[in-house]
Design an enzyme around this catalytic site. Structure first.
Site, short mmCIF file in Angstrom:
data_model
loop_
_atom_site.label_atom_id
_atom_site.label_comp_id
_atom_site.label_asym_id
_atom_site.label_seq_id
_atom_site.Cartn_x
_atom_site.Cartn_y
_atom_site.Cartn_z
N SER A 187 -8.46 2.53 -3.47
CA SER A 187 -8.26 2.49 -4.92
C SER A 187 -6.79 2.33 -5.31
O SER A 187 -6.20 1.30 -5.03
CB SER A 187 -8.87 3.74 -5.55
OG SER A 187 -8.83 3.68 -6.94
N ASP A 230 -5.91 -1.35 -10.91
CA ASP A 230 -5.52 -0.72 -9.64
C ASP A 230 -6.03 -1.61 -8.49
O ASP A 230 -6.53 -2.71 -8.74
CB ASP A 230 -6.05 0.72 -9.56
CG ASP A 230 -7.57 0.79 -9.59
OD1 ASP A 230 -8.19 -0.18 -10.09
OD2 ASP A 230 -8.13 1.79 -9.11
N ASP A 284 -8.64 -1.68 -6.56
CA ASP A 284 -10.05 -2.09 -6.50
C ASP A 284 -10.62 -2.42 -7.88
O ASP A 284 -11.84 -2.63 -8.01
CB ASP A 284 -10.89 -1.04 -5.78
CG ASP A 284 -10.97 0.27 -6.55
OD1 ASP A 284 -10.00 0.61 -7.26
OD2 ASP A 284 -12.00 0.96 -6.46
N ASP A 302 -11.30 -0.93 -10.67
CA ASP A 302 -12.23 -0.15 -11.52
C ASP A 302 -11.46 0.46 -12.70
O ASP A 302 -12.06 0.95 -13.64
CB ASP A 302 -12.97 0.92 -10.72
CG ASP A 302 -12.09 2.04 -10.24
OD1 ASP A 302 -10.93 1.75 -9.86
OD2 ASP A 302 -12.53 3.20 -10.24
MG MG Z 1 -9.88 2.45 -8.30
#
Ligand code: MG
Length: 453
Positions: free
Chosen positions: A97, A241, A243, A245
């Site tokens: 992440s 960020d 990834d 999300d």
């Molecule tokens: Mg993330």
């Protein structure tokens, strides 16, 4: 120091140290056993170490008879959405992440892309720790096939939301800078913005995992994005960020606004279309109380963690939820934080309102959050100090959902033991930064004096 962190949401470690391929292969066999050799969706963020983890996990999944659908480099929400659409038995996302580049991790989801409950997580860790994995014989091994349709499917799902009006957005001729930190959002987000009819300027949109900034999209890491928004005279800047999300916003005035605003603005917009309960974590801004009151809907608070927010959202049938980190959950798409849907919703809001992003922000009462932590020798001492705080503040308006939260008029302070490191986190919020700082510092002093006693 042991850098391996095994928690409800998955595993994180440092590459070349604790993030060992043996461990990954074993988590592969444990997960394959946990989901009883079904269909597994596998994907990863853009970190170069992802390939190593991919091979190790894949080996474990095939050994336990899983039918692996490999999405390659893909944002976490896109992976979970594909798992839902395929009715997969589970999914694994290889990502750390917003952690720095030396970290990597794996995040598990159970059937149809839903995050593991604490019970499911305990079951998986039990299989892992006690070597209860069930290997298949030579003629019952699993398989792997590639699937490169996940990004397109995610985009079309977003564009088909009833409140997204591409014609309207096109007419606003919005100029948008998107900073993906060369992470997993690098392909999908610029593409989505173009399909929404925006003029797009890309920053860090090569998914090669060479992070040009710290992957946590907090204001202090977004100076380059701010510069480009200013130089290009753009209407808005967005940052993800690693990834994708999470979503952070830079205003038309080239200011990185607090990550709290992503959930606040998105909630204001969604509630203007559809009334219903909203859910936020205990340490999310008081701006959410304002938004809930404005629309006359209940706001539920949970412990930190996306899993806790999701559980509550499903229970109360919430229309939106999330965290102050920039992670927003849109149940119409799926129950996980989704930086791409957040981006589309903010763009639609901007187009519909005919206002600038800084004008939208100025309509919301301002608060400032300060986040600090105190190192504590042991978890037991941290427990004792939290207990002491609950007693000390017993005569005030306190909430014990997550640690001890002391709620006053226009301010609060939260004292909470960390689940992953020996620290107590002290978060405060008040009308001004100075006031929040004072509140946080005086609370920290109090805790330190108890430690000395
Ligand atoms: Mg993330």
């Amino acid at each position: 120091m042991d850098t391996l962190i095994i928690s409800v949401s998955g595993v994180r470690g440092i590459v070349g140290e604790s993030f060992h391929p043996n461990l990954l292969a074993r988590f592969g066999t444990a997960f394959g056993t946990f989901i009883k050799a079904g269909k597994v969706v596998l994907g990863r963020d853009s970190r170069p170490s992802g390939e190593m983890a991919w091979h190790a996990l894949l080996s474990g999944l095939i050994a336990t008879g899983c039918e692996v659908v490999d999405l390659g480099i893909c944002p976490t929400p896109t992976i979970l959405l594909r798992a839902k659409d395929l009715s997969a038995g589970g999914s694994i996302t290889i990502t750390a992440s917003h952690n720095p580049i030396e970290w990597n991790g794996i995040e598990f989801a159970a059937s149809c892309g839903s995050l593991l409950t604490p019970e499911q997580s305990a079951e998986l860790i039990n299989i892992y720790e006690n070597y209860k994995d069930k290997l298949m014989p030579h003629d019952k091994l699993g398989s792997v096939k590639q699937d490169d349709t996940a990004v397109e499917r995610h985009i079309s799902k977003i564009l088909n939301l009833p409140y997204i009006d591409v014609e309207l957005i096109k007419n606003r001729r919005l100029k948008v800078v998107i900073d993906c930190c060369n992470g997993a959002g690098s392909v999908i987000s610029p593409k989505l913005l173009r399909e929404l009819g925006c003029e797009v300027i890309e920053l860090g949109c090569q998914p090669d995992g060479k992070f040009p900034r710290h992957p946590e999209p907090v204001p202090e890491h977004l100076s380059q994005l701010c510069e480009i928004v200013r130089a290009q005279n753009a209407d808005i800047g967005f940052a993800h960020d690693g990834d994708a999300d999470r979503l952070a916003i830079v205003s038309d005035k080239a200011e990185a606004i607090s990550n709290e605003y992503t959930l606040v603005l998105a909630s204001d917009f969604i509630l203007s279309k559809r009334k219903g309960p909203v859910v936020a974590t205990s340490s999310t801004s008081m701006m959410m109380d304002y938004i809930a009151q404005k629309h006359g809907v209940p706001l539920y608070r949970t412990k930190v963690g996306v899993g806790n927010v999701v559980q509550k959202m499903q229970k109360v049938n919430a229309v939106i939820g999330g965290e102050g980190t920039g992670g927003v959950i849109f149940p119409e798409i799926h129950y996980t934080t989704d930086g791409m849907t957040a981006l589309a919703v903010i763009i639609q809001q901007l187009a519909e309102s005919k206002a600038t992003i800084s004008e939208l922000v100025s309509e919301i009462p301002q608060y400032s959050i300060i986040k600090k932590k105190i190192e504590i020798p042991t978890q037991e001492i941290a427990d004792a100090l939290t207990h002491k705080a609950a007693q000390y503040y017993a005569n005030e308006n306190i909430n014990l959902t997550d640690g001890v939260k002391i709620i006053r008029k226009d301010s609060w302070v939260n004292i909470r033991k960390s689940g992953t490191e020996p620290v107590i986190r002290v978060f405060s919020e008040a009308k001004t930064t100075e006031e929040a700082e004072r509140l946080c510092d005086s609370t920290m002093e109090m805790i330190k004096s108890w430690m000395r006693a």
